[in-house]
Design an enzyme around this catalytic site. Structure first.
Site, mmCIF file in Angstrom:
data_model
loop_
_atom_site.group_PDB
_atom_site.id
_atom_site.type_symbol
_atom_site.label_atom_id
_atom_site.label_comp_id
_atom_site.label_asym_id
_atom_site.label_seq_id
_atom_site.Cartn_x
_atom_site.Cartn_y
_atom_site.Cartn_z
ATOM 1 N N ARG A 1 -22.361 -70.300 -30.432
ATOM 2 C CA ARG A 1 -21.141 -69.482 -30.499
ATOM 3 C C ARG A 1 -19.966 -70.177 -29.811
ATOM 4 O O ARG A 1 -18.832 -70.067 -30.248
ATOM 5 C CB ARG A 1 -21.417 -68.116 -29.870
ATOM 6 C CG ARG A 1 -20.252 -67.163 -29.902
ATOM 7 C CD ARG A 1 -20.618 -65.812 -29.305
ATOM 8 N NE ARG A 1 -21.461 -65.029 -30.189
ATOM 9 C CZ ARG A 1 -22.751 -64.774 -29.981
ATOM 10 N NH1 ARG A 1 -23.359 -65.247 -28.924
ATOM 11 N NH2 ARG A 1 -23.434 -64.046 -30.831
ATOM 12 N N TYR A 2 -20.223 -70.861 -28.712
ATOM 13 C CA TYR A 2 -19.186 -71.535 -27.940
ATOM 14 C C TYR A 2 -19.376 -73.043 -28.057
ATOM 15 O O TYR A 2 -20.506 -73.521 -28.198
ATOM 16 C CB TYR A 2 -19.260 -71.123 -26.466
ATOM 17 C CG TYR A 2 -19.175 -69.632 -26.232
ATOM 18 C CD1 TYR A 2 -17.955 -68.968 -26.291
ATOM 19 C CD2 TYR A 2 -20.320 -68.895 -25.937
ATOM 20 C CE1 TYR A 2 -17.874 -67.599 -26.063
ATOM 21 C CE2 TYR A 2 -20.250 -67.523 -25.713
ATOM 22 C CZ TYR A 2 -19.030 -66.882 -25.777
ATOM 23 O OH TYR A 2 -18.958 -65.533 -25.555
ATOM 24 N N ARG B 1 -22.038 -74.961 -25.393
ATOM 25 C CA ARG B 1 -23.340 -74.412 -25.008
ATOM 26 C C ARG B 1 -24.009 -73.708 -26.191
ATOM 27 O O ARG B 1 -23.328 -73.218 -27.095
ATOM 28 C CB ARG B 1 -23.220 -73.453 -23.828
ATOM 29 C CG ARG B 1 -22.237 -72.316 -24.020
ATOM 30 C CD ARG B 1 -21.748 -71.831 -22.641
ATOM 31 N NE ARG B 1 -20.831 -70.715 -22.702
ATOM 32 C CZ ARG B 1 -19.511 -70.836 -22.867
ATOM 33 N NH1 ARG B 1 -18.971 -72.025 -23.049
ATOM 34 N NH2 ARG B 1 -18.730 -69.772 -22.873
ATOM 35 N N CYS C 1 -41.217 -60.164 -24.770
ATOM 36 C CA CYS C 1 -40.757 -59.915 -23.411
ATOM 37 C C CYS C 1 -41.869 -59.271 -22.593
ATOM 38 O O CYS C 1 -42.799 -58.684 -23.153
ATOM 39 C CB CYS C 1 -39.546 -58.973 -23.405
ATOM 40 S SG CYS C 1 -38.072 -59.637 -24.190
ATOM 41 N N CYS D 1 -36.575 -53.281 -22.951
ATOM 42 C CA CYS D 1 -35.521 -52.359 -22.529
ATOM 43 C C CYS D 1 -35.093 -51.514 -23.726
ATOM 44 O O CYS D 1 -34.968 -52.009 -24.848
ATOM 45 C CB CYS D 1 -34.330 -53.144 -21.992
ATOM 46 S SG CYS D 1 -34.750 -54.293 -20.662
ATOM 47 N N CYS E 1 -31.825 -52.759 -25.632
ATOM 48 C CA CYS E 1 -31.770 -54.185 -25.963
ATOM 49 C C CYS E 1 -30.934 -54.451 -27.216
ATOM 50 O O CYS E 1 -31.134 -53.817 -28.257
ATOM 51 C CB CYS E 1 -33.187 -54.711 -26.181
ATOM 52 S SG CYS E 1 -33.228 -56.471 -26.606
ATOM 53 N N ARG F 1 -31.128 -57.102 -28.940
ATOM 54 C CA ARG F 1 -31.954 -57.832 -29.903
ATOM 55 C C ARG F 1 -33.192 -57.027 -30.280
ATOM 56 O O ARG F 1 -34.193 -57.601 -30.716
ATOM 57 C CB ARG F 1 -32.367 -59.197 -29.339
ATOM 58 C CG ARG F 1 -31.212 -60.174 -29.177
ATOM 59 C CD ARG F 1 -31.684 -61.610 -29.030
ATOM 60 N NE ARG F 1 -30.534 -62.498 -28.881
ATOM 61 C CZ ARG F 1 -30.225 -63.155 -27.763
ATOM 62 N NH1 ARG F 1 -31.005 -63.050 -26.702
ATOM 63 N NH2 ARG F 1 -29.153 -63.918 -27.704
ATOM 64 N N ASP G 1 -24.090 -52.939 -25.511
ATOM 65 C CA ASP G 1 -23.782 -53.290 -26.896
ATOM 66 C C ASP G 1 -24.100 -52.137 -27.850
ATOM 67 O O ASP G 1 -24.828 -51.204 -27.516
ATOM 68 C CB ASP G 1 -24.573 -54.528 -27.301
ATOM 69 C CG ASP G 1 -24.177 -55.752 -26.486
ATOM 70 O OD1 ASP G 1 -22.978 -56.053 -26.426
ATOM 71 O OD2 ASP G 1 -25.078 -56.383 -25.896
ATOM 72 N N ASP H 1 -19.217 -57.987 -25.235
ATOM 73 C CA ASP H 1 -19.488 -58.867 -26.372
ATOM 74 C C ASP H 1 -18.844 -58.243 -27.597
ATOM 75 O O ASP H 1 -19.255 -57.156 -28.044
ATOM 76 C CB ASP H 1 -21.001 -59.020 -26.581
ATOM 77 C CG ASP H 1 -21.506 -60.374 -26.152
ATOM 78 O OD1 ASP H 1 -20.968 -61.378 -26.657
ATOM 79 O OD2 ASP H 1 -22.419 -60.424 -25.318
ATOM 80 N N LYS I 1 -17.784 -63.130 -25.731
ATOM 81 C CA LYS I 1 -17.527 -62.216 -24.613
ATOM 82 C C LYS I 1 -16.060 -62.274 -24.203
ATOM 83 O O LYS I 1 -15.455 -63.350 -24.183
ATOM 84 C CB LYS I 1 -18.381 -62.593 -23.409
ATOM 85 C CG LYS I 1 -19.867 -62.385 -23.573
ATOM 86 C CD LYS I 1 -20.601 -62.795 -22.300
ATOM 87 C CE LYS I 1 -22.106 -62.611 -22.475
ATOM 88 N NZ LYS I 1 -22.652 -63.544 -23.489
#
Length: 347
Positions: free
Chosen positions: A90-91, A94, A103, A107, A110, A112, A273, A310, A317
């Site tokens: 995205r950037y 990085r 995981c 959560c 989440c 994702r 999100d 985001d 972000k």
């Protein structure tokens, strides 16, 4: 039940974390979104408190079956910036490297959740991982690689070390960041062998730990974080602003201070999100801005995260904290102090 991870609606009922009357709805939920609550977190839940902040994060809620038109299966637009499987670029400098799709704990908010749910692959195949690494090798502008997923610290020390060794061999990659929940979800996983696997000679390694409530930082979790810090690996804190979890001045202050006491520098406070079925856990942006105002000046500067959103659609972000600077008609400026007073500053 010992140290067993809770994975089924029946286990949640047995531990009095859910009502038997909700079994049918919970089974529908579990088919859609993965459930896993390890012993370290399940043991923190106060079953006498229907608004327990640990339970709100991890125990499935039938409200998750309600979705709104604004919610999206890919709320931060990972797919739009994925040139090869496992990479999000995205950037410019990085990339995310999503090595695994599992995981230690799932959560309920989440972003994702659609990618780590039932019947999804556990992670990248060897061929897909090699293609992802080849992409990183071929793009010399990539200065930092962020290992995420899923949670990369569910990997064995051997598998993590193998990935880290590949990254160490890429000259233009100078920083590796690991995003994880494991130190709070399964502290015993942070073994000496796993810590050794995180370290890279000649590269800067950072570990970003996701923590949303001070109670998550149990003695065992603090010891796990200390094992990482004592190895010379800096720790960063990531938190999500969640209704009924940390959206009060007292809860946020306690969390940020607890992180700093554990040598974890608060990094980001994420606005939640627009993931499907998460409206009951989201706050308004104004709530987050007010919280940041309360922290500023009243709590050490070490305890100040950057409040970020985001932008849906994959636009990255943006900081959305409160503003303290106003321009006047004569081009002078007014600056607000932490008590709310305004003060002139020359052009």
């Amino acid at each position: 039940m010992g140290s067993q991870t809770l994975r089924t609606p029946e286990q949640l009922v047995e531990r009095e974390l859910a009502s038997p009357d909700a079994l049918a709805a919970l089974h529908e939920l579990a088919r859609r979104y993965t459930v896993a609550i390890p012993h370290a977190l399940a043991g923190l839940i106060d079953t006498s408190d229907k608004n327990d902040p640990i339970a709100r994060q991890f125990v499935p809620d039938v409200a998750e079956l309600d979705t709104s038109a604004a919610e999206n299966a890919d709320p931060i637009g990972d797919d739009a910036h994925s040139p090869v499987e496992g990479i999000v670029h995205r950037y410019p400098d990085r990339v995310l490297l999503k090595v695994v799709h599992v995981c230690a704990v799932y959560c309920r908010f989440c972003f994702r959740r659609e990618m780590v749910g039932p019947d999804k692959p556990n992670g990248l195949s060897p061929a897909a991982l090699e293609k992802a690494l080849a992409y990183i090798r071929a793009n010399s502008q990539i200065w930092e690689v962020i290992l995420t997923g899923g949670d990369p610290l569910v990997l064995s020390p051997r598998r993590l070390a193998a990935v880290m060794k590949e990254l160490a061999a890429i000259d233009h990659v100078k920083v590796v960041r690991i995003h994880t929940r494991v130190p709070v979800a399964e502290p015993a996983r942070i073994s000496a062998a796993l810590v050794r696997a995180m370290k890279l000679k000649g590269k800067a390694v950072y570990v970003a730990v996701h923590v949303n409530h001070a109670r998550e930082l149990t003695p065992a979790a603090r010891d796990a974080c200390a094992r990482i810090a004592d190895a010379g690996i800096p720790l960063l804190g990531q938190s999500v602003l969640l209704a009924g979890v940390n959206d009060t001045e007292a809860a946020m202050t306690e969390l940020m201070r607890a992180l700093v006491e554990c040598r974890i520098k608060p990094y980001y406070l994420h606005h939640a999100d627009l993931a499907p079925g998460t409206a009951h856990l989201r706050t308004g942006i104004e709530s987050g801005q007010n919280l940041m105002r309360e922290l500023r000046g009243r709590v050490s500067g070490l305890c100040q995260p950057t409040y970020v959103l985001d932008i849906p659609g994959g636009h990255g972000k943006s900081p959305i904290g409160p503003a303290y600077l106003n321009m006047r008609e004569d081009n002078s400026r007014a600056v607000q102090d932490y008590r709310g007073g305004w003060h002139a500053y020359p052009a």
